[in-house]
Scaffold this motif. Structure first.
Motif, PDB file in Angstrom:
ATOM      1  N   LYS A 197      15.929  40.903 -11.958  1.00  0.00           N
ATOM      2  CA  LYS A 197      15.368  39.588 -12.269  1.00  0.00           C
ATOM      3  C   LYS A 197      16.036  38.478 -11.465  1.00  0.00           C
ATOM      4  O   LYS A 197      15.386  37.509 -11.074  1.00  0.00           O
ATOM      5  CB  LYS A 197      15.520  39.294 -13.763  1.00  0.00           C
ATOM      6  CG  LYS A 197      14.711  40.196 -14.666  1.00  0.00           C
ATOM      7  CD  LYS A 197      14.937  39.835 -16.124  1.00  0.00           C
ATOM      8  CE  LYS A 197      14.164  40.759 -17.038  1.00  0.00           C
ATOM      9  NZ  LYS A 197      14.411  40.473 -18.466  1.00  0.00           N
ATOM     10  N   GLU A 198      17.329  38.631 -11.231  1.00  0.00           N
ATOM     11  CA  GLU A 198      18.063  37.558 -10.567  1.00  0.00           C
ATOM     12  C   GLU A 198      17.640  37.356  -9.118  1.00  0.00           C
ATOM     13  O   GLU A 198      17.899  36.296  -8.537  1.00  0.00           O
ATOM     14  CB  GLU A 198      19.576  37.819 -10.628  1.00  0.00           C
ATOM     15  CG  GLU A 198      20.032  39.103  -9.955  1.00  0.00           C
ATOM     16  CD  GLU A 198      19.977  40.316 -10.862  1.00  0.00           C
ATOM     17  OE1 GLU A 198      20.558  41.356 -10.489  1.00  0.00           O
ATOM     18  OE2 GLU A 198      19.350  40.219 -11.937  1.00  0.00           O
ATOM     19  N   TYR A 247      14.104  33.645 -18.187  1.00  0.00           N
ATOM     20  CA  TYR A 247      13.707  33.172 -16.863  1.00  0.00           C
ATOM     21  C   TYR A 247      12.440  32.319 -16.934  1.00  0.00           C
ATOM     22  O   TYR A 247      12.204  31.481 -16.066  1.00  0.00           O
ATOM     23  CB  TYR A 247      13.505  34.355 -15.906  1.00  0.00           C
ATOM     24  CG  TYR A 247      14.811  34.913 -15.384  1.00  0.00           C
ATOM     25  CD1 TYR A 247      15.371  34.443 -14.198  1.00  0.00           C
ATOM     26  CD2 TYR A 247      15.504  35.895 -16.091  1.00  0.00           C
ATOM     27  CE1 TYR A 247      16.575  34.943 -13.724  1.00  0.00           C
ATOM     28  CE2 TYR A 247      16.708  36.403 -15.630  1.00  0.00           C
ATOM     29  CZ  TYR A 247      17.245  35.916 -14.442  1.00  0.00           C
ATOM     30  OH  TYR A 247      18.443  36.405 -13.985  1.00  0.00           O
ATOM     31  N   LEU A 297      13.844  29.013 -17.922  1.00  0.00           N
ATOM     32  CA  LEU A 297      14.639  28.443 -16.829  1.00  0.00           C
ATOM     33  C   LEU A 297      13.777  27.654 -15.851  1.00  0.00           C
ATOM     34  O   LEU A 297      14.169  26.586 -15.379  1.00  0.00           O
ATOM     35  CB  LEU A 297      15.379  29.568 -16.095  1.00  0.00           C
ATOM     36  CG  LEU A 297      16.318  29.147 -14.961  1.00  0.00           C
ATOM     37  CD1 LEU A 297      17.474  28.323 -15.514  1.00  0.00           C
ATOM     38  CD2 LEU A 297      16.846  30.371 -14.230  1.00  0.00           C
ATOM     39  N   SER A 298      12.587  28.171 -15.557  1.00  0.00           N
ATOM     40  CA  SER A 298      11.702  27.517 -14.584  1.00  0.00           C
ATOM     41  C   SER A 298      10.584  26.724 -15.236  1.00  0.00           C
ATOM     42  O   SER A 298       9.761  26.129 -14.539  1.00  0.00           O
ATOM     43  CB  SER A 298      11.084  28.570 -13.660  1.00  0.00           C
ATOM     44  OG  SER A 298      10.191  29.398 -14.384  1.00  0.00           O
ATOM     45  N   HIS A 348       6.001  32.291 -13.150  1.00  0.00           N
ATOM     46  CA  HIS A 348       5.447  33.396 -13.922  1.00  0.00           C
ATOM     47  C   HIS A 348       3.928  33.465 -13.742  1.00  0.00           C
ATOM     48  O   HIS A 348       3.249  32.435 -13.758  1.00  0.00           O
ATOM     49  CB  HIS A 348       5.792  33.244 -15.401  1.00  0.00           C
ATOM     50  CG  HIS A 348       7.186  33.699 -15.731  1.00  0.00           C
ATOM     51  ND1 HIS A 348       8.304  33.144 -15.153  1.00  0.00           N
ATOM     52  CD2 HIS A 348       7.640  34.676 -16.572  1.00  0.00           C
ATOM     53  CE1 HIS A 348       9.389  33.747 -15.627  1.00  0.00           C
ATOM     54  NE2 HIS A 348       9.011  34.679 -16.480  1.00  0.00           N
TER      55      HIS A 348
END
Length: 294
Positions: A143-144, A182, A185-186, A191
């Motif tokens: 994922k990172e 995540y 986070l965004s 997504h």
């Protein structure tokens, strides 16, 4: 009786003094401009010597990792990935077992709906895109390092087959998204969601709150069935073709043999229900003239 008494007003005296611009001021301003110019040039030259220098062998893994732009002033080394001569994306596909509730959006509350039954019809693209990304060379399991995140879900199929109702779909999406750090986070910008039917993202009633920044793939961007507005945003979303049965596109034996373009007087594509709409009814009547071609 009332009387009005007037009194003479005394004008306010102005005590402001204006300093004249003398020759000394002009010389000082000119000197300041000259000093600023030369100081800026000195900084530019020092930055050019450090920024445009040739990178050492350890700075990049290989010469193919960068693109070199040259001009009379020096050279700039720019990353190949994403900005160079080829596109390199890394897409993370959420696994059905890592997010509680994701299986319900894929197989229904009882887990009895199979992907093979969902791959048929217009909304089959939600299954095909999922399968394609699972086999894609752009897929990453970290994922990172991902640029994009794909959220697999078959809400249209699950709803039509009775696996979830509208309220359950909405609640399940909210539950699933709340478990994605995540995504938070965004703000959901990186997504991807597929809504491959006329209902679009409205299948998820709270899409305005949760998916207003996410990337939506849908076949219909100019309208949404039984809704006043479309969920499609031309600045972030993507129009995709409606699903076509594999038997119509595969090489070799096919379920239909379309007319050559030179013999076609009409060309139309329709997949769905008539719903009493005039345009759709006309297409159905037209198709009856060529029963072996549709």
């Amino acid at each position: 009786m009332a009387s009005i008494h007037s009194s003479k007003t005394r004008p306010f005296a102005s005590h402001q003094t204006v300093t004249p611009c003398t020759r000394t001021h002009q010389i000082g301003a000119l000197a300041l401009v000259i000093i600023t110019f030369f100081v800026t040039r000195i900084f530019d030259q020092s930055l050019n010597s450090s920024s445009f220098s040739t990178p050492t062998s350890g700075q990049y893994r290989s010469k193919n990792d960068v693109v070199r732009f040259s001009d009379s002033g020096g050279s700039i080394f720019w990353p190949q990935r994403g900005y160079g001569t080829h596109l390199s994306l890394k897409i993370y596909v959420y696994d059905e077992n890592e997010i509680d509730g994701l299986k319900h959006l894929l197989y229904g509350r009882d887990g009895k709906i199979s992907p093979d039954s969902c791959v048929k019809g217009q909304w089959g693209t939600q299954v095909k895109i999922h399968r394609m990304l699972l086999q894609s060379r752009f897929r990453t399991r970290k994922k990172e390092e991902a640029d994009l995140f794909f959220v697999p879900a078959y809400p249209k199929c699950v709803r039509v087959m009775g696996g979830l109702n509208d309220k359950e779909i909405n609640q399940t999406y909210v539950k699933v998204l709340s478990q994605m750090p995540y995504f938070r986070l965004s703000g959901g910008r990186n997504h991807i969601f597929v809504f491959p039917s006329g209902a679009g993202a409205h299948l998820f009633k709270s899409w305005v709150t949760y998916l207003n920044r996410s990337i939506i793939l849908t076949p219909e961007g100019d309208r949404t069935d039984k809704r006043d507005t479309s969920a499609f945003n031309t600045w972030k979303d993507i129009i995709i073709p409606g699903n076509i049965d594999d038997g119509m596109t595969t090489h070799g034996s096919r379920i239909v043999e379309p007319l050559p373009l030179s013999k076609r007087k009409h060309l139309a594509n329709y997949l769905g229900r008539a719903q009493g709409k005039v345009g759709r009814l006309r297409l159905i009547e037209l198709s009856k003239q060529y029963p072996d071609k549709n």
